[in-house]
Enzyme design. Structure first.
Site, short mmCIF file in Angstrom:
data_model
loop_
_atom_site.label_atom_id
_atom_site.label_comp_id
_atom_site.label_asym_id
_atom_site.label_seq_id
_atom_site.Cartn_x
_atom_site.Cartn_y
_atom_site.Cartn_z
N GLY A 40 0.96 -1.39 0.11
CA GLY A 40 -0.19 -0.04 -0.01
C GLY A 40 0.94 1.23 0.00
O GLY A 40 0.42 2.17 -0.25
N LYS A 52 -7.14 11.22 5.61
CA LYS A 52 -8.51 11.59 5.41
C LYS A 52 -9.42 10.90 6.50
O LYS A 52 -10.40 11.61 6.87
CB LYS A 52 -8.94 10.74 4.14
CG LYS A 52 -8.31 11.28 2.75
CD LYS A 52 -7.93 12.96 2.80
CE LYS A 52 -6.89 13.24 1.78
NZ LYS A 52 -5.66 12.98 2.30
N HIS A 442 -31.89 18.04 -9.59
CA HIS A 442 -32.06 19.05 -8.70
C HIS A 442 -32.82 18.48 -7.52
O HIS A 442 -33.71 17.54 -7.74
CB HIS A 442 -33.05 20.05 -9.38
CG HIS A 442 -33.47 21.11 -8.41
ND1 HIS A 442 -32.70 22.27 -7.85
CD2 HIS A 442 -34.69 21.13 -7.67
CE1 HIS A 442 -33.64 22.91 -7.09
NE2 HIS A 442 -34.65 22.29 -7.13
#
Length: 463
Positions: A40, A52, A442
């Protein structure tokens, strides 16, 4: 003679290396991967992912503290630093195990140790168990990069940190000075400020986030200053000393003064991991700690490739993964498109977030292009108002003659999840005509992306 022979060997198991290995295996190539630390790489274990997780905790803390704006009364929100850090490490560990699972799934042989070139098509791997030699027709170097260390501010885990120490603090420093106002510096500024630290950022450039569009940088600077974060732009650290438990930093430039800090976090760029790779005596060239490659990641040494941070800017995990695909597809006889650096999106997960792709307005004008520029603020977007997320705006830059979308820049809540729309638009070579005709749902904050396009052509409906 090699102890084992492969078609492809990847050196480095980060987001470039492990992706290269997976794709090579998918294409039927016998593949091995050598990693001296953790699968990783820095991104998953000490960079993108754990930061994060920390920033998410900071976001939740801010949300709770502002709950009264939504008609909700809660008690005092108090961060538990140990629990926050543990969650971050657990997230990284979970994903690290996942990469290991992917290696097994794709039948990739993983060797733990330090690899170096040892003649044509040869690697020597050194580990605690001894040495072995591996051979392959194609060797991909994906060894990444590390934090740049500034003289006099070498990391000691107490007064001077790099991102590694900043990810696993034992306590929140009362006064934190961050050297470097790029993405990493600004993200950590947002995190530690949310936890109660008095944060100052020192940046040599005239503005923070200097690679971003100037209006975006200015908006973030205004927001951070309003929150109480000190910004010292156009300044360099000319000296540092530790006295009575505090670090004294002497600044020169636009401001001549001394800052005091309990901890100094150095986030002033990175250095490619080119040492001890056996590059000497090969045709591989190194410039400013990064390996020079062509458009298909080939070095000057036949059969040797370099991808990711090792191969230079932009220093982003998704760039490394895409280079991995380009490199392996070319090795397998495919015809991949070379990487276009301007089509690589950049994201900063600060508060507020920043996301961009393509030319800034200044870059486009410097290139001699005639522009149509559109902006739309979230403060007039219905979903943003309902969410209490009105800080920020969307900006787009079009070629006035061709209608090409040259660049897009966004600042605000979760814009890092929205930039992909413009990335796809650039990849499909859409013009303003297709974007104007697009129908966005929307109510969403993404409607601001459509309105910004309309604004570039004098057709904005809600501003």
């Amino acid at each position: 003679m090699s102890d084992s022979k492969f078609d492809v060997i990847v050196v480095g198991g980060g987001p470039g290396g492990y992706v290269a290995a997976i794709r090579a295996s998918q294409l039927g190539l016998r593949t091995a991967l050598v990693e001296k630390a953790q699968l990783g790489g820095v991104c998953l274990n000490w960079g993108c992912i754990p930061t994060k997780a920390l920033l998410r905790s900071a976001d939740v803390l801010r949300m709770i503290r502002g709950a009264d704006r939504f008609g909700i009364e809660v008690g005092q929100a108090t961060p538990d630093l140990g629990a926050i850090v543990k969650r971050s490490r657990d997230v990284a560990a979970q994903l690290q195990r996942g990469v290991g699972g992917l290696m097994k799934k794709h039948r990739i042989q993983v060797f733990n140790g330090h690899a170096r070139l040892d003649g044509p098509q040869q690697l020597r791997v050194r580990s605690d168990q001894g040495e072995l030699r591996l051979g392959a027709a194609h060797i991909i170097l994906a060894t990444g990069a590390r934090a740049r260390v500034l003289p006099g501010m070498e990391p000691d885990g107490k007064h001077f940190w790099t991102y590694r120490q900043a990810l696993v603090p034992q306590s929140v420093p009362k006064r934190l000075v961050i050297i470097g106002g790029g993405a990493i510096g600004i993200e950590f500024a947002s995190f530690y400020h949310a936890l109660g630290a008095q944060v100052s950022v020192v940046e040599m450039a005239e503005r923070i986030l200097p690679v971003e569009d100037q209006e975006i940088s200015a908006h973030v600077a205004q927001s951070l200053t309003r929150d109480g974060i000190g910004l010292y732009t156009g300044c360099a650290v000319q000296g540092s000393k530790v006295e009575q438990g505090a670090v004294h930093l002497r600044l020169e430039g636009k401001r001549h003064e001394t800052l005091q800090a309990d901890v100094v976090l150095v986030a002033a760029g990175i250095v490619g991991n080119v040492e001890e790779l056996g590059l000497e005596g090969t045709g591989i060239k190194v410039e400013r700690s990064h390996v020079l490659v062509d458009e298909f990641c080939r070095t000057g040494e036949p059969g040797v490739y370099a991808i990711g941070d090792l191969a230079g800017a932009p220093w982003l995990a998704h760039k490394a993964s895409h280079e991995a695909l380009i490199c392996v597809e070319k090795i397998a006889g495919g015809n991949p498109h070379p990487l276009d650096p301007r089509s690589v999106p950049a994201c900063t997960y600060s508060h507020p977030q920043v996301a961009s792709v393509g030319y800034t307005e200044a870059q486009a004008r410097s290139a001699g292009k005639t522009l149509n520029v559109g902006k739309f603020p979230f403060v007039t977007n219905g979903k943003a108002i309902a969410m209490g997320a009105t800080d920020g705006f969307v900006k787009v830059v079009f070629d006035a003659h061709s209608g090409e979308l040259l660049g897009a820049h966004m600042v605000g809540e979760e814009v890092t999840e929205m930039i992909q729309g413009y990335v796809i638009a650039r990849g499909l070579e859409t013009t303003e005509a297709e974007l104007i005709e697009s129908i966005l749902p929307h109510p969403t904050m993404s409607e601001a992306m459509h309105e910004a396009v309309l604004a570039a052509y004098g057709r904005a409906l809600h501003n």
